[in-house]
Motif scaffolding. Structure first.
Motif, PDB file in Angstrom:
ATOM      1  N   ARG A   5      89.581  53.949  23.480  1.00  0.00           N
ATOM      2  CA  ARG A   5      90.007  55.342  23.324  1.00  0.00           C
ATOM      3  C   ARG A   5      88.836  56.271  23.658  1.00  0.00           C
ATOM      4  O   ARG A   5      88.315  56.970  22.802  1.00  0.00           O
ATOM      5  N   HIS A   6      88.432  56.250  24.888  1.00  0.00           N
ATOM      6  CA  HIS A   6      87.277  57.030  25.338  1.00  0.00           C
ATOM      7  C   HIS A   6      87.718  57.930  26.488  1.00  0.00           C
ATOM      8  O   HIS A   6      88.245  57.454  27.490  1.00  0.00           O
ATOM      9  N   ILE A   7      87.522  59.222  26.335  1.00  0.00           N
ATOM     10  CA  ILE A   7      87.940  60.206  27.339  1.00  0.00           C
ATOM     11  C   ILE A   7      86.715  60.924  27.881  1.00  0.00           C
ATOM     12  O   ILE A   7      85.834  61.344  27.124  1.00  0.00           O
ATOM     13  N   ILE A   8      86.671  61.072  29.188  1.00  0.00           N
ATOM     14  CA  ILE A   8      85.616  61.851  29.844  1.00  0.00           C
ATOM     15  C   ILE A   8      86.172  63.227  30.187  1.00  0.00           C
ATOM     16  O   ILE A   8      87.242  63.351  30.790  1.00  0.00           O
ATOM     17  N   LEU A   9      85.445  64.269  29.807  1.00  0.00           N
ATOM     18  CA  LEU A   9      85.746  65.635  30.228  1.00  0.00           C
ATOM     19  C   LEU A   9      84.742  66.014  31.307  1.00  0.00           C
ATOM     20  O   LEU A   9      83.533  65.879  31.104  1.00  0.00           O
ATOM     21  N   THR A  36      83.223  62.215  25.911  1.00  0.00           N
ATOM     22  CA  THR A  36      81.978  62.484  26.625  1.00  0.00           C
ATOM     23  C   THR A  36      82.212  63.625  27.612  1.00  0.00           C
ATOM     24  O   THR A  36      83.233  63.646  28.299  1.00  0.00           O
ATOM     25  N   LEU A  37      81.299  64.566  27.639  1.00  0.00           N
ATOM     26  CA  LEU A  37      81.341  65.664  28.606  1.00  0.00           C
ATOM     27  C   LEU A  37      80.367  65.365  29.729  1.00  0.00           C
ATOM     28  O   LEU A  37      79.195  65.066  29.488  1.00  0.00           O
ATOM     29  N   ARG A  86      79.961  57.509  39.470  1.00  0.00           N
ATOM     30  CA  ARG A  86      80.662  56.241  39.636  1.00  0.00           C
ATOM     31  C   ARG A  86      79.967  55.144  38.810  1.00  0.00           C
ATOM     32  O   ARG A  86      80.646  54.328  38.165  1.00  0.00           O
ATOM     33  N   ARG A  87      78.648  55.142  38.824  1.00  0.00           N
ATOM     34  CA  ARG A  87      77.896  54.168  38.042  1.00  0.00           C
ATOM     35  C   ARG A  87      78.139  54.364  36.548  1.00  0.00           C
ATOM     36  O   ARG A  87      78.362  53.386  35.804  1.00  0.00           O
ATOM     37  N   LEU A  88      78.143  55.611  36.093  1.00  0.00           N
ATOM     38  CA  LEU A  88      78.371  55.900  34.676  1.00  0.00           C
ATOM     39  C   LEU A  88      79.787  55.513  34.245  1.00  0.00           C
ATOM     40  O   LEU A  88      79.984  54.926  33.173  1.00  0.00           O
ATOM     41  N   LEU A  89      80.774  55.833  35.069  1.00  0.00           N
ATOM     42  CA  LEU A  89      82.158  55.531  34.706  1.00  0.00           C
ATOM     43  C   LEU A  89      82.406  54.025  34.665  1.00  0.00           C
ATOM     44  O   LEU A  89      83.180  53.541  33.819  1.00  0.00           O
ATOM     45  N   LYS A  93      83.759  52.905  31.116  1.00  0.00           N
ATOM     46  CA  LYS A  93      85.144  52.418  31.134  1.00  0.00           C
ATOM     47  C   LYS A  93      86.089  53.324  30.325  1.00  0.00           C
ATOM     48  O   LYS A  93      86.759  52.881  29.393  1.00  0.00           O
ATOM     49  N   PRO A  94      86.175  54.608  30.669  1.00  0.00           N
ATOM     50  CA  PRO A  94      87.061  55.512  29.925  1.00  0.00           C
ATOM     51  C   PRO A  94      88.527  55.243  30.217  1.00  0.00           C
ATOM     52  O   PRO A  94      88.876  54.662  31.249  1.00  0.00           O
ATOM     53  N   SER A  95      89.392  55.698  29.313  1.00  0.00           N
ATOM     54  CA  SER A  95      90.833  55.590  29.525  1.00  0.00           C
ATOM     55  C   SER A  95      91.313  56.601  30.553  1.00  0.00           C
ATOM     56  O   SER A  95      92.314  56.366  31.236  1.00  0.00           O
TER      57      SER A  95
END
Length: 378
Positions: A5-9, A36-37, A86-89, A93-95
């Motif tokens: 349950r991880h969302i990137i803004l 995470t922003l 791309r490396r960070l994502l 592994k965000p939803s």
């Protein structure tokens, strides 16, 4: 930070992008998500606005910069930001990723699309922004703040879902509290805001316009005005000369309190400003930034004006004389201010963050179902 349950803004660094991202972040944290922003180097100054949210800075640049060299450097920065994102994502592994526009949002949003991570776009303005136009084909949905958002493309329109523009919870607390029109001989509380970066035109014009008001109005003024740092000293001197009580700052951290006490707001017409005025239900004199991309600030204001919630003066027409005339007319008719306030409140969307979060969760659920069965969720 690899929770399911991880969302990137992903957001540009100005308030118009950051504030709705912050509001969605608050809603997602309340629902138990890790948030995470990702933004550009300006994100450091916003860390205190995002309690409980990790802020990651990625390389970015604006191709709108003049000159070939500037554009080449910006393109290189965006490419570098894409590789970095791309490396960070891949590690986080965000939803899903929710992008709020502005060039700093482009590297993480494009990286999400490249990696097959569900991507939602949020458009704050009445015209689809340049970055959101570029990303629209790769997004699952485009959440809009206005019911009718210009995009110039039928495929983009088909992806649009109206959620409204999320506002922070401190502003939501003002919803439904009503508006108290100024009373005879009572104070006249004016709030002048120029957006997250201030507006020199308001510093140039408003002090002289207020000084030119009839004494019966001028003596009752209580002014709170945001100024650029370089304008603070000269604006303060102007108010001292006209004996007008004024509180000045380059940034106010108590905007909810200021809105609660405001009889009339004089502001730019950025999307976040209008969203907050709508939730609070406060009448406004709007001065759109004339250099805004696609003239979106003027178009943002038109809904409020057509509803009778605000008056609009174009920047080139915003002279001391015209501003003084408009302000005097409004302050002399408290019943009209009250009607404008009611009209503005009718435009306020108090559930925008919830609607956007619901759309996000539906998108994640559909993506999960596809991965499990190879078929779209019913």
């Amino acid at each position: 930070m690899t929770e399911a349950r991880h969302i990137i803004l992903a957001s540009g660094g100005t308030g118009g992008h950051i504030f709705p991202a912050r509001a969605l972040g608050e809603e997602l944290l309340a629902r138990g998500y890790v948030v995470t922003l990702m933004t550009d180097m300006r994100g450091e100054k916003y860390e205190e606005l995002f309690p409980g949210v990790r802020v990651l800075r990625v390389a970015s640049g604006s191709p709108s910069i003049r000159g070939l060299l500037g554009k080449v450097k910006a393109a290189g920065a965006l490419l570098g930001g894409f590789v970095q994102s791309r490396r960070l994502l891949r590690r986080l592994k965000p939803s899903a990723v929710v992008s709020f526009g502005g060039y700093p949002s482009m590297p993480p949003a494009a990286a999400a699309a490249n990696l097959g991570i569900p991507l939602l776009l949020h458009e704050q303005n009445a015209v689809l922004g340049r970055v959101n136009r570029l990303l629209a084909n790769r997004a699952r949905f485009i959440a809009t703040s206005f019911e009718n958002t210009e995009s110039g493309d039928g495929k983009r329109i088909a992806k649009m879902i109206h959620t409204g523009n999320p506002v922070r919870r401190a502003i939501l607390a003002l919803a439904g509290k009503g508006y108290s029109a100024p009373r005879d001989e009572g104070p006249l509380n004016l709030l002048i805001l120029g957006g997250s970066q201030g507006a020199t035109i308001l510093s140039d014009v408003v002090p002289g316009a207020l000084a030119a008001l009839p004494e019966s109005l001028r003596a009752r003024l209580q002014v709170t005005q945001q100024c650029r740092p370089e304008d603070l000293e000269r604006v303060a001197a102007l108010y001292r000369e006209s004996a007008i009580a004024a509180t000045l700052a380059s940034f106010f951290d108590n905007v909810p309190e200021l809105l609660a006490n405001c009889h009339l707001a004089i502001t730019r017409s950025g999307a976040s400003t209008l969203a907050e005025l709508g939730v609070a239900g406060r009448p406004a004199l709007l001065v759109p930034f004339k250099h805004a991309m696609d003239d979106h600030q003027r178009k943002n204001a038109e809904e409020a004006v057509s509803a009778g919630a605000a008056r609009l003066v174009l920047q080139e027409d915003f002279t001391v004389e015209e501003a003084s005339r408009q302000i005097a007319d409004l302050l002399s008719h408290p019943d009209h201010l009250a009607a404008m306030a009611a009209a503005m409140a009718s435009l306020g969307e108090t559930h925008a963050a919830k609607k956007l979060a619901d759309l996000l969760e539906c998108t994640i659920a559909a993506d999960t179902e596809i991965k499990k069965t190879g078929k779209a969720a019913a």
